[in-house]
Design a protein around this motif. Structure first.
Motif, PDB file in Angstrom:
ATOM      1  N   GLY A   1     -10.028  -9.804  -0.304  1.00  0.00           N
ATOM      2  CA  GLY A   1      -8.806 -10.602  -0.284  1.00  0.00           C
ATOM      3  C   GLY A   1      -7.912 -10.162   0.865  1.00  0.00           C
ATOM      4  O   GLY A   1      -8.126  -9.112   1.482  1.00  0.00           O
ATOM      5  N   THR A   2      -6.894 -10.937   1.158  1.00  0.00           N
ATOM      6  CA  THR A   2      -5.992 -10.609   2.260  1.00  0.00           C
ATOM      7  C   THR A   2      -5.385  -9.220   2.131  1.00  0.00           C
ATOM      8  O   THR A   2      -5.398  -8.456   3.101  1.00  0.00           O
ATOM      9  CB  THR A   2      -4.887 -11.675   2.392  1.00  0.00           C
ATOM     10  N   PRO A   3      -4.858  -8.830   0.960  1.00  0.00           N
ATOM     11  CA  PRO A   3      -4.300  -7.464   0.872  1.00  0.00           C
ATOM     12  C   PRO A   3      -5.342  -6.397   1.194  1.00  0.00           C
ATOM     13  O   PRO A   3      -5.056  -5.452   1.933  1.00  0.00           O
ATOM     14  CB  PRO A   3      -3.835  -7.367  -0.583  1.00  0.00           C
ATOM     15  N   SER A   4      -6.539  -6.543   0.676  1.00  0.00           N
ATOM     16  CA  SER A   4      -7.599  -5.579   0.936  1.00  0.00           C
ATOM     17  C   SER A   4      -7.966  -5.556   2.417  1.00  0.00           C
ATOM     18  O   SER A   4      -8.106  -4.490   3.017  1.00  0.00           O
ATOM     19  CB  SER A   4      -8.828  -5.928   0.093  1.00  0.00           C
TER      20      SER A   4
ATOM     21  N   ILE B   1      -4.485   1.326  -3.284  1.00  0.00           N
ATOM     22  CA  ILE B   1      -5.241   0.579  -4.284  1.00  0.00           C
ATOM     23  C   ILE B   1      -4.915  -0.899  -4.107  1.00  0.00           C
ATOM     24  O   ILE B   1      -3.750  -1.292  -4.067  1.00  0.00           O
ATOM     25  CB  ILE B   1      -4.890   1.023  -5.716  1.00  0.00           C
ATOM     26  N   THR B   2      -5.958  -1.691  -3.997  1.00  0.00           N
ATOM     27  CA  THR B   2      -5.788  -3.126  -3.825  1.00  0.00           C
ATOM     28  C   THR B   2      -6.448  -3.861  -4.991  1.00  0.00           C
ATOM     29  O   THR B   2      -7.142  -3.246  -5.796  1.00  0.00           O
ATOM     30  CB  THR B   2      -6.346  -3.562  -2.455  1.00  0.00           C
TER      31      THR B   2
ATOM     32  N   LEU C   1       0.190   0.532  -3.645  1.00  0.00           N
ATOM     33  CA  LEU C   1      -0.475  -0.651  -4.194  1.00  0.00           C
ATOM     34  C   LEU C   1      -0.300  -1.782  -3.190  1.00  0.00           C
ATOM     35  O   LEU C   1       0.823  -2.079  -2.783  1.00  0.00           O
ATOM     36  CB  LEU C   1       0.137  -1.048  -5.537  1.00  0.00           C
ATOM     37  N   LEU C   2      -1.373  -2.393  -2.782  1.00  0.00           N
ATOM     38  CA  LEU C   2      -1.339  -3.505  -1.840  1.00  0.00           C
ATOM     39  C   LEU C   2      -2.065  -4.655  -2.523  1.00  0.00           C
ATOM     40  O   LEU C   2      -3.298  -4.678  -2.578  1.00  0.00           O
ATOM     41  CB  LEU C   2      -2.014  -3.104  -0.528  1.00  0.00           C
ATOM     42  N   THR C   3      -1.289  -5.584  -3.092  1.00  0.00           N
ATOM     43  CA  THR C   3      -1.845  -6.598  -3.989  1.00  0.00           C
ATOM     44  C   THR C   3      -1.263  -7.975  -3.714  1.00  0.00           C
ATOM     45  O   THR C   3      -0.245  -8.116  -3.048  1.00  0.00           O
ATOM     46  CB  THR C   3      -1.530  -6.242  -5.451  1.00  0.00           C
TER      47      THR C   3
ATOM     48  N   ILE D   1      -9.291   1.942  -2.441  1.00  0.00           N
ATOM     49  CA  ILE D   1     -10.177   1.445  -3.485  1.00  0.00           C
ATOM     50  C   ILE D   1      -9.659   0.086  -3.953  1.00  0.00           C
ATOM     51  O   ILE D   1      -8.463  -0.193  -3.871  1.00  0.00           O
ATOM     52  CB  ILE D   1     -10.339   2.423  -4.672  1.00  0.00           C
ATOM     53  N   ALA D   2     -10.572  -0.746  -4.419  1.00  0.00           N
ATOM     54  CA  ALA D   2     -10.221  -2.093  -4.874  1.00  0.00           C
ATOM     55  C   ALA D   2     -10.522  -2.233  -6.358  1.00  0.00           C
ATOM     56  O   ALA D   2     -11.317  -1.476  -6.913  1.00  0.00           O
ATOM     57  CB  ALA D   2     -11.014  -3.132  -4.083  1.00  0.00           C
ATOM     58  N   GLY D   3      -9.886  -3.215  -6.978  1.00  0.00           N
ATOM     59  CA  GLY D   3     -10.134  -3.507  -8.382  1.00  0.00           C
ATOM     60  C   GLY D   3      -9.130  -2.876  -9.309  1.00  0.00           C
ATOM     61  O   GLY D   3      -9.484  -2.381 -10.377  1.00  0.00           O
TER      62      GLY D   3
END
Length: 135
Positions: A71-74, A65-66, A6-8, A89-91
């Motif tokens: 955004g910066t993490p994504s 998953i971001t 997870l990159l959030t 994947i995002a969201g």
């Protein structure tokens, strides 16, 4: 087993890790989070993500998953994507994440599809209006 990273934006990743531990009644292996602080250097985030991917990949691949595309993490994980090895994947949502974890012994492509299906089926309108008359 497919690794999940997870990159959030902080503190979402760690909160999702705690939620998963609550649902599955304990920690989950090959599952990590990187919470990105508002002033964190994107190069540092990218390096942390690269190291995490290497650490949690047992050869089955990694799903990153971001939270928000763009955004910066994504943006920090875009260059990590390698089709068939590292998918992004995002969201993020809890239904998405629980579905990904449930199917992670399958192939990376299946895990991605199941995570996306979990996100889609997990977002529903809850209608609690009082009904009058027979149903």
């Amino acid at each position: 087993m497919v690794g999940i990273l997870l990159l959030t934006h902080a503190p979402l990743g760690k909160a999702f890790i705690e939620a998963v531990a609550h649902v599955f009644r304990g920690p989950t292996e090959r599952f990590e989070a990187i919470d990105v602080a508002a002033d964190q250097d994107p190069a540092q985030v990218h390096e942390l993500a690269r190291e995490a991917v290497a650490r949690i990949d047992d050869g089955s691949g990694v799903l990153v998953i971001t939270d928000i595309k763009g955004g910066t993490p994504s943006n920090c994980c875009n260059s990590l994507a390698v089709p068939g090895q590292v998918e992004v994947i995002a969201g993020i949502s809890l239904p998405m994440l629980l579905r990904a974890i449930t199917y992670r012994r399958d192939t990376l492509d299946v895990v991605v599809e199941m995570a996306l299906a979990g996100a889609q089926s997990g977002a529903v309108r809850v209608d609690n209006r009082i009904r009058v008359g027979p149903e």
